[in-house]
Design a protein around this motif. Sequence first.
Motif, PDB file in Angstrom:
ATOM      1  N   VAL A 104       1.012  -1.242  -0.067  1.00  0.00           N
ATOM      2  CA  VAL A 104       0.073  -0.057   0.079  1.00  0.00           C
ATOM      3  C   VAL A 104       0.949   1.096   0.220  1.00  0.00           C
ATOM      4  N   PHE A 105       1.723   1.319   0.730  1.00  0.00           N
ATOM      5  CA  PHE A 105       2.663   2.524   0.954  1.00  0.00           C
ATOM      6  C   PHE A 105       3.477   2.772  -0.557  1.00  0.00           C
ATOM      7  N   ARG A 106       4.126   1.698  -0.861  1.00  0.00           N
ATOM      8  CA  ARG A 106       4.623   1.882  -2.276  1.00  0.00           C
ATOM      9  C   ARG A 106       3.819   2.196  -3.315  1.00  0.00           C
ATOM     10  N   HIS A 107       2.592   1.891  -3.335  1.00  0.00           N
ATOM     11  CA  HIS A 107       1.528   2.292  -4.414  1.00  0.00           C
ATOM     12  C   HIS A 107       1.164   3.616  -3.985  1.00  0.00           C
ATOM     13  N   ASN A 108       1.320   4.313  -2.994  1.00  0.00           N
ATOM     14  CA  ASN A 108       1.198   5.617  -2.749  1.00  0.00           C
ATOM     15  C   ASN A 108       2.407   6.487  -2.940  1.00  0.00           C
ATOM     16  N   ASN A 109       3.549   5.882  -3.464  1.00  0.00           N
ATOM     17  CA  ASN A 109       4.439   6.472  -3.880  1.00  0.00           C
ATOM     18  C   ASN A 109       5.467   7.016  -2.684  1.00  0.00           C
ATOM     19  N   ILE A 110       5.499   6.036  -1.727  1.00  0.00           N
ATOM     20  CA  ILE A 110       6.184   6.087  -0.346  1.00  0.00           C
ATOM     21  C   ILE A 110       7.228   5.257  -0.634  1.00  0.00           C
ATOM     22  N   GLN A 111       8.451   5.921  -0.505  1.00  0.00           N
ATOM     23  CA  GLN A 111       9.533   4.787  -0.400  1.00  0.00           C
ATOM     24  C   GLN A 111       9.729   4.220   0.677  1.00  0.00           C
ATOM     25  N   THR A 112       9.665   2.788   0.804  1.00  0.00           N
ATOM     26  CA  THR A 112       9.241   1.969   1.963  1.00  0.00           C
ATOM     27  C   THR A 112      10.560   0.855   2.135  1.00  0.00           C
ATOM     28  N   GLU A 113      11.248   1.106   3.234  1.00  0.00           N
ATOM     29  CA  GLU A 113      12.362  -0.094   3.538  1.00  0.00           C
ATOM     30  C   GLU A 113      12.033  -0.671   4.767  1.00  0.00           C
ATOM     31  N   LEU A 114      12.377  -2.114   4.988  1.00  0.00           N
ATOM     32  CA  LEU A 114      12.675  -2.813   6.176  1.00  0.00           C
ATOM     33  C   LEU A 114      13.767  -2.434   7.147  1.00  0.00           C
ATOM     34  N   MET A 115      13.645  -2.006   8.320  1.00  0.00           N
ATOM     35  CA  MET A 115      14.756  -2.128   9.144  1.00  0.00           C
ATOM     36  C   MET A 115      15.307  -3.385   9.263  1.00  0.00           C
ATOM     37  N   GLN A 116      16.499  -3.479   9.119  1.00  0.00           N
ATOM     38  CA  GLN A 116      17.369  -4.714   9.106  1.00  0.00           C
ATOM     39  C   GLN A 116      17.704  -5.375  10.566  1.00  0.00           C
ATOM     40  N   GLN A 117      17.871  -4.352  11.357  1.00  0.00           N
ATOM     41  CA  GLN A 117      18.307  -4.925  12.737  1.00  0.00           C
ATOM     42  C   GLN A 117      17.428  -4.165  13.820  1.00  0.00           C
ATOM     43  N   GLU A 118      16.708  -5.050  14.367  1.00  0.00           N
ATOM     44  CA  GLU A 118      15.808  -4.448  15.527  1.00  0.00           C
ATOM     45  C   GLU A 118      15.848  -5.408  16.559  1.00  0.00           C
ATOM     46  N   LYS A 119      15.413  -5.173  17.731  1.00  0.00           N
ATOM     47  CA  LYS A 119      14.549  -5.993  18.692  1.00  0.00           C
ATOM     48  C   LYS A 119      13.137  -5.339  19.097  1.00  0.00           C
ATOM     49  N   CYS A 120      12.551  -6.406  19.885  1.00  0.00           N
ATOM     50  CA  CYS A 120      11.445  -6.095  20.614  1.00  0.00           C
ATOM     51  C   CYS A 120      11.175  -4.703  20.921  1.00  0.00           C
ATOM     52  N   CYS A 121      10.160  -3.839  20.749  1.00  0.00           N
ATOM     53  CA  CYS A 121       9.921  -2.544  21.134  1.00  0.00           C
ATOM     54  C   CYS A 121       9.974  -2.516  22.788  1.00  0.00           C
ATOM     55  N   GLY A 122       9.870  -3.492  23.315  1.00  0.00           N
ATOM     56  CA  GLY A 122      10.038  -3.737  24.950  1.00  0.00           C
ATOM     57  C   GLY A 122       8.348  -3.702  25.762  1.00  0.00           C
ATOM     58  N   MET A 123       7.464  -3.532  24.913  1.00  0.00           N
ATOM     59  CA  MET A 123       6.112  -3.442  25.558  1.00  0.00           C
ATOM     60  C   MET A 123       5.800  -4.881  26.423  1.00  0.00           C
ATOM     61  N   PRO A 124       6.275  -6.118  26.127  1.00  0.00           N
ATOM     62  CA  PRO A 124       5.812  -7.184  26.903  1.00  0.00           C
ATOM     63  C   PRO A 124       6.852  -7.048  28.077  1.00  0.00           C
ATOM     64  N   LYS A 125       7.925  -6.635  28.061  1.00  0.00           N
ATOM     65  CA  LYS A 125       8.645  -6.504  29.398  1.00  0.00           C
ATOM     66  C   LYS A 125       8.130  -5.416  30.305  1.00  0.00           C
ATOM     67  N   PHE A 126       7.761  -4.255  29.590  1.00  0.00           N
ATOM     68  CA  PHE A 126       7.169  -3.223  30.201  1.00  0.00           C
ATOM     69  C   PHE A 126       5.920  -3.683  31.002  1.00  0.00           C
ATOM     70  N   GLU A 127       4.971  -4.348  30.585  1.00  0.00           N
ATOM     71  CA  GLU A 127       3.806  -4.679  31.071  1.00  0.00           C
ATOM     72  C   GLU A 127       4.072  -5.702  32.146  1.00  0.00           C
TER      73      GLU A 127
END
Length: 453
Positions: A237-260
């Motif tokens: 959808v984003f690329r159809h709307n001419n938004i240059q869209t890439e995937l972050m190659q290195q990431e960890k969990c946002c932390g919400m499960p540990k936060f809760e």
Amino acid sequence: MAEKIESSREGGIDAPTRHALDWTNPDFYNQDKIDDELYRTFEICHGCRRCVSLCDAYPTLFDLIDESPSYDIDTVEKSDYNKVVDECYMCDLCYQTKCPYVPPHPWALDFPHLMLRAKAKKFKDKKDGLQKRIRNKLLSSTDFTMKYGSIPLVDVTINTLNGSQIVRKPLEGLLGIHAKADLPKFKSNNLKKRVEKLTNSVDKVQANESTTGKVMVFGTCYCNYSVPEVGEDLFTVFRHNNIQTELMQQEKCCGMPKFELGDLESVKKAKEYNAPRFLEAINDGYDIVAAVPSCVLMFKQELPLMFPGDEELQKIKSRIFDPFEYLSLRDKDGLLKKDFKIEFDKISYQAACHQRVQNIGPKTKEILSLIPGAEIDMIERCSGHDGTYAVKKESHEKSIKIRKPVVSKVERFDPKTFTSDCPMAAKHVGNGVTTETETVLHPMSILKDAYGL
């Protein structure tokens, strides 16, 4: 004993403000001070009771009070306070949508963050039994479980075992994971593999006042390894709307499960890994988007409150977006395509709690309403899932009860399609709907289908 702050104001109509989480202060973990603040807060809640319909924390509190010798908080045992704490899953709806006593009101109630403080103390002191601690660590260690559970053949094996009551019944006794809870599916054909196969054809990238037109997608544990089709549809959808869209190659969990869970040190470690990578993308001209509302909320609200002096987090906070918020911001300048090929009918849409409390407005409903023929019934009630609450043995049945008003609204509207901003909520509610309504795990998939992509 804590005293209720005197005020001539009965409630407040000002927009809620939030105080920083003073979680590095030793007093944050002082049990006597926690109990005093719980007493003060519970006394005020007892006199109000507006939040009784939100989750089971409030009915639990009011039952403790109503069944006490004095019909008041003063004869509720402090040892029972954690019964209330355990039922709070940090949806934040009481703070953002119900409570009239949040800051700037002089009473300055912050029920969710007080529950978090009590959870953090409980976690630090290892008050839960060994079985619960192992179960909670397993459920909240999403980087590990999702990554290794989605290895080819391992994913098929785990999914098969999780679908067998012969396996699930003993697992319930062993780990406290409810035998009937719908567990996430693991998929070796993950989001990274799918994105590599997508056509990356975008016309001229166009920025506007609010967006750069370049997006780095924070895949998240759930969209990377369990519902990669949701992330794939976002890219389409984003690329159809001419938004240059890439995937972050290195990431960890946002932390919400540990936060809760109250494991704030683990939240800090996740932040220290993710923040530099987010900042690098932002400095390269990208905005950050994630399909799961909880993951966006962590960087929009919870992490900035945990680290109020962190200027890098403040920069990330200003450049991370819910996907429909992002499309809406671009639509203001005519940058959202309306070339829909497929008409839709009635759609029941549950606004996820962690999207609602971002205070961005009903952006998902507004965008879906652009689809020809679409009639949207927006449901502003909690699904009761929370990520782990609906999975645990002790709270699964309560989650079923909490979702009932949502299920009832869907069945009364009798739509062709039901969806939610949170894929876990969509699945949880969809499992309870008995009509012929089709459950779509994310509204982005509806938008993709409407475009005929």
